[in-house]
Design an enzyme around this catalytic site. Structure first.
Site, PDB file in Angstrom:
ATOM      1  N   GLU A 114      14.859  26.287 105.973  1.00 46.79           N
ATOM      2  CA  GLU A 114      14.895  27.405 105.034  1.00 46.79           C
ATOM      3  C   GLU A 114      13.741  28.336 105.355  1.00 46.79           C
ATOM      4  O   GLU A 114      12.659  27.876 105.731  1.00 46.79           O
ATOM      5  CB  GLU A 114      14.735  26.929 103.583  1.00 46.79           C
ATOM      6  CG  GLU A 114      15.996  26.376 102.966  1.00 46.79           C
ATOM      7  CD  GLU A 114      16.027  24.860 103.021  1.00 46.79           C
ATOM      8  OE1 GLU A 114      14.956  24.263 103.235  1.00 46.79           O
ATOM      9  OE2 GLU A 114      17.116  24.283 102.889  1.00 46.79           O
ATOM     10  N   ASN A 119       9.765  36.884 105.519  1.00 47.53           N
ATOM     11  CA  ASN A 119       8.971  36.321 106.621  1.00 47.53           C
ATOM     12  C   ASN A 119       9.605  36.700 107.970  1.00 47.53           C
ATOM     13  O   ASN A 119      10.204  35.869 108.656  1.00 47.53           O
ATOM     14  CB  ASN A 119       8.897  34.799 106.466  1.00 47.53           C
ATOM     15  CG  ASN A 119       7.857  34.155 107.354  1.00 47.53           C
ATOM     16  OD1 ASN A 119       7.358  34.784 108.289  1.00 47.53           O
ATOM     17  ND2 ASN A 119       7.530  32.903 107.074  1.00 47.53           N
ATOM     18  N   TYR A 126      12.963  31.921 114.853  1.00 48.62           N
ATOM     19  CA  TYR A 126      14.093  30.997 114.718  1.00 48.62           C
ATOM     20  C   TYR A 126      15.351  31.570 115.391  1.00 48.62           C
ATOM     21  O   TYR A 126      16.073  30.847 116.087  1.00 48.62           O
ATOM     22  CB  TYR A 126      14.366  30.703 113.242  1.00 48.62           C
ATOM     23  CG  TYR A 126      13.209  30.027 112.532  1.00 48.62           C
ATOM     24  CD1 TYR A 126      12.424  29.073 113.166  1.00 48.62           C
ATOM     25  CD2 TYR A 126      12.901  30.342 111.204  1.00 48.62           C
ATOM     26  CE1 TYR A 126      11.364  28.459 112.519  1.00 48.62           C
ATOM     27  CE2 TYR A 126      11.844  29.725 110.548  1.00 48.62           C
ATOM     28  CZ  TYR A 126      11.080  28.792 111.211  1.00 48.62           C
ATOM     29  OH  TYR A 126      10.023  28.186 110.570  1.00 48.62           O
TER      30      TYR A 126
HETATM   31  C1  LIG Z   1       6.091  31.765 111.932  1.00 49.51           C
HETATM   32  C2  LIG Z   1       5.018  31.214 112.860  1.00 49.51           C
HETATM   33  C3  LIG Z   1       5.151  29.686 112.952  1.00 49.51           C
HETATM   34  C4  LIG Z   1       5.229  31.805 114.259  1.00 49.51           C
HETATM   35  O1  LIG Z   1       4.232  31.260 115.123  1.00 49.51           O
HETATM   36  P1  LIG Z   1       3.468  32.179 116.191  1.00 49.51           P
HETATM   37  O2  LIG Z   1       2.621  31.302 117.024  1.00 49.51           O
HETATM   38  O3  LIG Z   1       2.793  33.290 115.466  1.00 49.51           O
HETATM   39  O4  LIG Z   1       4.693  32.768 117.023  1.00 49.51           O
HETATM   40  P2  LIG Z   1       4.818  32.921 118.608  1.00 49.51           P
HETATM   41  O5  LIG Z   1       3.606  33.603 119.145  1.00 49.51           O
HETATM   42  O6  LIG Z   1       5.212  31.619 119.191  1.00 49.51           O
HETATM   43  O7  LIG Z   1       6.029  33.946 118.711  1.00 49.51           O
HETATM   44  C5  LIG Z   1       7.329  33.494 118.980  1.00 49.51           C
HETATM   45  C6  LIG Z   1       8.313  34.556 118.540  1.00 49.51           C
HETATM   46  O8  LIG Z   1       8.262  34.714 117.127  1.00 49.51           O
HETATM   47  C7  LIG Z   1       8.489  36.079 116.793  1.00 49.51           C
HETATM   48  N1  LIG Z   1       7.294  36.628 116.175  1.00 49.51           N
HETATM   49  C8  LIG Z   1       6.069  36.056 116.117  1.00 49.51           C
HETATM   50  N2  LIG Z   1       5.241  36.834 115.400  1.00 49.51           N
HETATM   51  C9  LIG Z   1       5.955  37.902 115.003  1.00 49.51           C
HETATM   52  C10 LIG Z   1       5.669  39.051 114.211  1.00 49.51           C
HETATM   53  N3  LIG Z   1       4.451  39.253 113.679  1.00 49.51           N
HETATM   54  N4  LIG Z   1       6.660  39.913 113.960  1.00 49.51           N
HETATM   55  C11 LIG Z   1       7.899  39.735 114.464  1.00 49.51           C
HETATM   56  N5  LIG Z   1       8.237  38.661 115.232  1.00 49.51           N
HETATM   57  C12 LIG Z   1       7.269  37.779 115.490  1.00 49.51           C
HETATM   58  C13 LIG Z   1       8.790  36.790 118.090  1.00 49.51           C
HETATM   59  O9  LIG Z   1      10.193  36.696 118.308  1.00 49.51           O
HETATM   60  C14 LIG Z   1       8.045  35.939 119.080  1.00 49.51           C
HETATM   61  O10 LIG Z   1       8.542  36.045 120.369  1.00 49.51           O
HETATM   62  P3  LIG Z   1       7.870  37.084 121.421  1.00 49.51           P
HETATM   63  O11 LIG Z   1       6.410  36.770 121.445  1.00 49.51           O
HETATM   64  O12 LIG Z   1       8.579  36.794 122.702  1.00 49.51           O
HETATM   65  O13 LIG Z   1       8.132  38.446 120.856  1.00 49.51           O
HETATM   66  C15 LIG Z   1       3.599  31.622 112.393  1.00 49.51           C
HETATM   67  O14 LIG Z   1       3.556  33.015 112.244  1.00 49.51           O
HETATM   68  C16 LIG Z   1       3.160  30.963 111.099  1.00 49.51           C
HETATM   69  O15 LIG Z   1       2.677  29.839 111.115  1.00 49.51           O
HETATM   70  N6  LIG Z   1       3.287  31.672 109.950  1.00 49.51           N
HETATM   71  C17 LIG Z   1       2.802  31.164 108.667  1.00 49.51           C
HETATM   72  C18 LIG Z   1       3.579  29.960 108.210  1.00 49.51           C
HETATM   73  C19 LIG Z   1       5.066  30.243 108.169  1.00 49.51           C
HETATM   74  O16 LIG Z   1       5.505  31.272 107.665  1.00 49.51           O
HETATM   75  N7  LIG Z   1       5.855  29.300 108.709  1.00 49.51           N
HETATM   76  C20 LIG Z   1       7.300  29.394 108.735  1.00 49.51           C
HETATM   77  C21 LIG Z   1       7.851  28.920 107.436  1.00 49.51           C
HETATM   78  S1  LIG Z   1       9.654  28.987 107.419  1.00 49.51           S
END
Ligand SMILES: CC(C)(COP(=O)(O)OP(=O)(O)OC[C@H]1O[C@@H](n2cnc3c(N)ncnc32)[C@H](O)[C@@H]1OP(=O)(O)O)[C@@H](O)C(=O)NCCC(=O)NCCS
Length: 163
Positions: A114, A119, A126
């Site tokens: 979910e 977000n 995903y």
């Molecule tokens: C969601 C989360 C896990 C992503 O982790 P991350 O290390 O920042 O993401 P990555 O650097 O691996 O990015 C992977 C992809 O995610 C997407 N992405 C990451 N940050 C993004 C942003 N700020 N805006 C849009 N897309 C984004 C992109 O598709 C990216 O691919 P790309 O780098 O080729 O464009 C992280 O932001 C997080 O921990 N957020 C807070 C907790 C949370 O919301 N968890 C999910 C709950 S459902």
């Protein structure tokens, strides 16, 4: 230890099982990363229930963590989190892939999760990793102005093995 590929230019990271002694550091990250964080008790209950829980660790520090449950061939991603200062560097994608490997290793053929519509970073990650929206849970999450729906997403793991 579930080794994670470390692309050049990135600090070396690895996935390791989360233990109760990790929970103080997990909570330090959790309260910074989420507007409505899990409590310490929720993490503790997950560990004591035997849910697979993983820490993404660099040689210096905890980068992030994930928690899932697996039963009857289905996995649910319950928490996927990267420490805010380390976001946007590919760690979330590596963590997610590691959690999927863990789920597959425990016999899961499909993964559910979910996510809040508010977000976009998580939704983009995903979708990019092959999850599709399969429904909504109305008013699922607490929000600052009341409640927020959840987008329910799913991914078939079996098909990926044939790809
Ligand atoms: C969601 C989360 C896990 C992503 O982790 P991350 O290390 O920042 O993401 P990555 O650097 O691996 O990015 C992977 C992809 O995610 C997407 N992405 C990451 N940050 C993004 C942003 N700020 N805006 C849009 N897309 C984004 C992109 O598709 C990216 O691919 P790309 O780098 O080729 O464009 C992280 O932001 C997080 O921990 N957020 C807070 C907790 C949370 O919301 N968890 C999910 C709950 S459902």
């Amino acid at each position: 230890m579930n080794a994670v590929a470390s692309p050049s230019g990135h600090r070396r990271t690895a996935l390791r099982p989360m233990r109760e002694h990790d929970l103080a550091e997990v909570m330090r990250i959790e309260v910074r990363a989420y507007p409505f964080p899990w409590t310490l008790g929720i993490f503790r209950d997950c560990l004591r229930a035997g849910y697979p829980a993983w820490v993404l660790q660099s040689d210096l520090e905890m980068i992030g963590y994930g928690v899932l449950s697996v039963a009857a061939g289905e996995a649910h991603l319950l928490n996927v989190c990267i420490e805010p200062g380390h976001q946007g560097r590919g760690h979330g994608r590596r963590l997610l892939r590691g959690l999927e490997r863990s789920a597959r290793g425990q016999g899961a053929r499909r993964v559910f999760l979910e996510v809040r519509p508010s977000n976009p970073a998580a939704i983009a990650l995903y979708q990019d990793e092959g999850f599709n929206e399969i429904g909504r849970r109305p008013r699922y999450y607490p929000a600052h102005n009341g409640r927020e729906d959840a987008i329910v997403m799913a991914k078939e793991l079996v098909l990926e093995e044939w790809a």
